[in-house]
Scaffold this motif. Structure first.
Motif, PDB file in Angstrom:
ATOM      1  N   PHE A  33      -2.142  34.638  30.517  1.00  0.00           N
ATOM      2  CA  PHE A  33      -3.422  34.294  30.799  1.00  0.00           C
ATOM      3  C   PHE A  33      -4.121  33.395  29.578  1.00  0.00           C
ATOM      4  N   GLU A  34      -4.941  32.421  30.236  1.00  0.00           N
ATOM      5  CA  GLU A  34      -5.871  31.784  29.192  1.00  0.00           C
ATOM      6  C   GLU A  34      -7.035  32.001  29.663  1.00  0.00           C
ATOM      7  N   LEU A  37     -13.035  38.712  31.504  1.00  0.00           N
ATOM      8  CA  LEU A  37     -12.181  38.142  32.655  1.00  0.00           C
ATOM      9  C   LEU A  37     -10.995  37.392  32.119  1.00  0.00           C
ATOM     10  N   LEU A  38      -9.817  37.708  32.432  1.00  0.00           N
ATOM     11  CA  LEU A  38      -8.939  36.669  32.145  1.00  0.00           C
ATOM     12  C   LEU A  38      -8.603  35.709  33.637  1.00  0.00           C
ATOM     13  N   TYR A  39      -8.546  36.188  34.586  1.00  0.00           N
ATOM     14  CA  TYR A  39      -8.258  35.651  35.945  1.00  0.00           C
ATOM     15  C   TYR A  39      -8.753  36.341  37.295  1.00  0.00           C
ATOM     16  N   GLN A  40      -9.078  35.418  38.077  1.00  0.00           N
ATOM     17  CA  GLN A  40      -9.495  35.967  39.477  1.00  0.00           C
ATOM     18  C   GLN A  40      -8.821  35.347  40.581  1.00  0.00           C
ATOM     19  N   PHE A  41      -8.269  35.985  41.350  1.00  0.00           N
ATOM     20  CA  PHE A  41      -7.616  35.569  42.670  1.00  0.00           C
ATOM     21  C   PHE A  41      -8.545  35.843  43.781  1.00  0.00           C
ATOM     22  N   ASN A  42      -8.454  34.598  44.742  1.00  0.00           N
ATOM     23  CA  ASN A  42      -8.945  34.712  46.014  1.00  0.00           C
ATOM     24  C   ASN A  42      -7.679  34.891  46.756  1.00  0.00           C
ATOM     25  N   TYR A  90      -6.523  29.998  33.372  1.00  0.00           N
ATOM     26  CA  TYR A  90      -5.210  29.598  33.820  1.00  0.00           C
ATOM     27  C   TYR A  90      -4.179  30.883  33.698  1.00  0.00           C
ATOM     28  N   LEU A  91      -3.143  30.655  34.650  1.00  0.00           N
ATOM     29  CA  LEU A  91      -2.052  31.955  34.570  1.00  0.00           C
ATOM     30  C   LEU A  91      -0.679  31.047  34.827  1.00  0.00           C
ATOM     31  N   GLU A  92      -0.040  31.530  34.016  1.00  0.00           N
ATOM     32  CA  GLU A  92       1.389  31.326  34.111  1.00  0.00           C
ATOM     33  C   GLU A  92       2.527  32.349  34.013  1.00  0.00           C
ATOM     34  N   PHE A  93       3.572  32.262  34.715  1.00  0.00           N
ATOM     35  CA  PHE A  93       4.686  33.555  34.431  1.00  0.00           C
ATOM     36  C   PHE A  93       5.880  32.447  33.745  1.00  0.00           C
ATOM     37  N   HIS A  94       6.206  33.308  32.569  1.00  0.00           N
ATOM     38  CA  HIS A  94       7.256  32.582  31.694  1.00  0.00           C
ATOM     39  C   HIS A  94       7.801  34.116  30.772  1.00  0.00           C
ATOM     40  N   ASP A  95       9.178  33.938  30.789  1.00  0.00           N
ATOM     41  CA  ASP A  95       9.940  34.831  30.094  1.00  0.00           C
ATOM     42  C   ASP A  95       9.469  36.390  30.315  1.00  0.00           C
ATOM     43  N   ILE A 111      -8.652  34.846  24.072  1.00  0.00           N
ATOM     44  CA  ILE A 111      -8.574  33.684  24.998  1.00  0.00           C
ATOM     45  C   ILE A 111      -7.275  33.651  25.453  1.00  0.00           C
ATOM     46  N   ASP A 112      -6.183  33.681  24.691  1.00  0.00           N
ATOM     47  CA  ASP A 112      -4.886  33.683  25.113  1.00  0.00           C
ATOM     48  C   ASP A 112      -4.306  35.188  24.926  1.00  0.00           C
ATOM     49  N   TYR A 113      -3.746  35.498  26.222  1.00  0.00           N
ATOM     50  CA  TYR A 113      -3.235  36.689  26.451  1.00  0.00           C
ATOM     51  C   TYR A 113      -1.880  36.775  27.221  1.00  0.00           C
ATOM     52  N   ARG A 114      -0.901  37.790  26.746  1.00  0.00           N
ATOM     53  CA  ARG A 114       0.388  37.588  27.117  1.00  0.00           C
ATOM     54  C   ARG A 114       0.541  39.208  27.585  1.00  0.00           C
ATOM     55  N   PHE A 115       1.158  39.398  28.764  1.00  0.00           N
ATOM     56  CA  PHE A 115       1.219  40.802  29.625  1.00  0.00           C
ATOM     57  C   PHE A 115       2.707  40.709  30.054  1.00  0.00           C
ATOM     58  N   TYR A 116       3.550  41.558  29.297  1.00  0.00           N
ATOM     59  CA  TYR A 116       4.904  41.529  29.824  1.00  0.00           C
ATOM     60  C   TYR A 116       5.128  42.552  30.793  1.00  0.00           C
ATOM     61  N   LEU A 117       5.950  42.033  31.969  1.00  0.00           N
ATOM     62  CA  LEU A 117       6.298  42.775  33.208  1.00  0.00           C
ATOM     63  C   LEU A 117       7.471  43.765  32.932  1.00  0.00           C
TER      64      LEU A 117
END
Length: 125
Positions: A94-95, A103-108, A84-89, A33-39
């Motif tokens: 992703f939620e 599926l984590l997120y879908q962009f149009n 949901y999608l946020e950018f932090h730290d 459900i909650d997933y953090r991917f570091y850039l």
């Protein structure tokens, strides 16, 4: 459908799937459900922008000016739930809409325009 896998410094992977009308971000397995991917690098952001420009000919990053253009939330018809999608730290957070999907997120197009606009402001793209 075009697909590419990205991995961060913690070994977390995201799969970017591109088709003619949207760009999706997936995990390798369900139940997340909650997933953090570091850039660690901007490689995934460059790829997202490149693919967006390829599938949407009139793609131009611009600031979100409505709820429909804000990438914070999206509706997944398959699960009848929001994701949901946020950018932090320096991480994409992703939620997923459901633990029954990868599926984590879908962009149009419009959400991708505002996402890339923000990323260009916050990260050196």
């Amino acid at each position: 459908m075009k697909e590419r896998v990205f991995e961060d410094r913690h070994g977390r992977k995201v799969i970017v799937r591109v088709n003619k009308s949207n760009i999706q971000i997936h995990t390798e397995e369900k139940k997340i459900i909650d997933y953090r991917f570091y850039l660690d690098s901007n490689e995934i952001l460059y790829y997202l922008k490149e693919q967006a420009t390829r599938i949407w000919k009139s793609f131009h990053p611009k600031e979100a000016d409505s709820l429909g253009s804000d990438y914070f939330e999206f509706y997944d018809r398959g699960t009848d739930t929001n994701g949901y999608l946020e950018f932090h730290d320096e991480a994409l957070i992703f939620e997923s809409p459901s633990e029954e999907t990868t599926l984590l997120y879908q962009f149009n197009k419009r959400r991708m325009e505002s996402f890339i606009y923000d990323m260009e402001s916050w990260v050196n793209l």
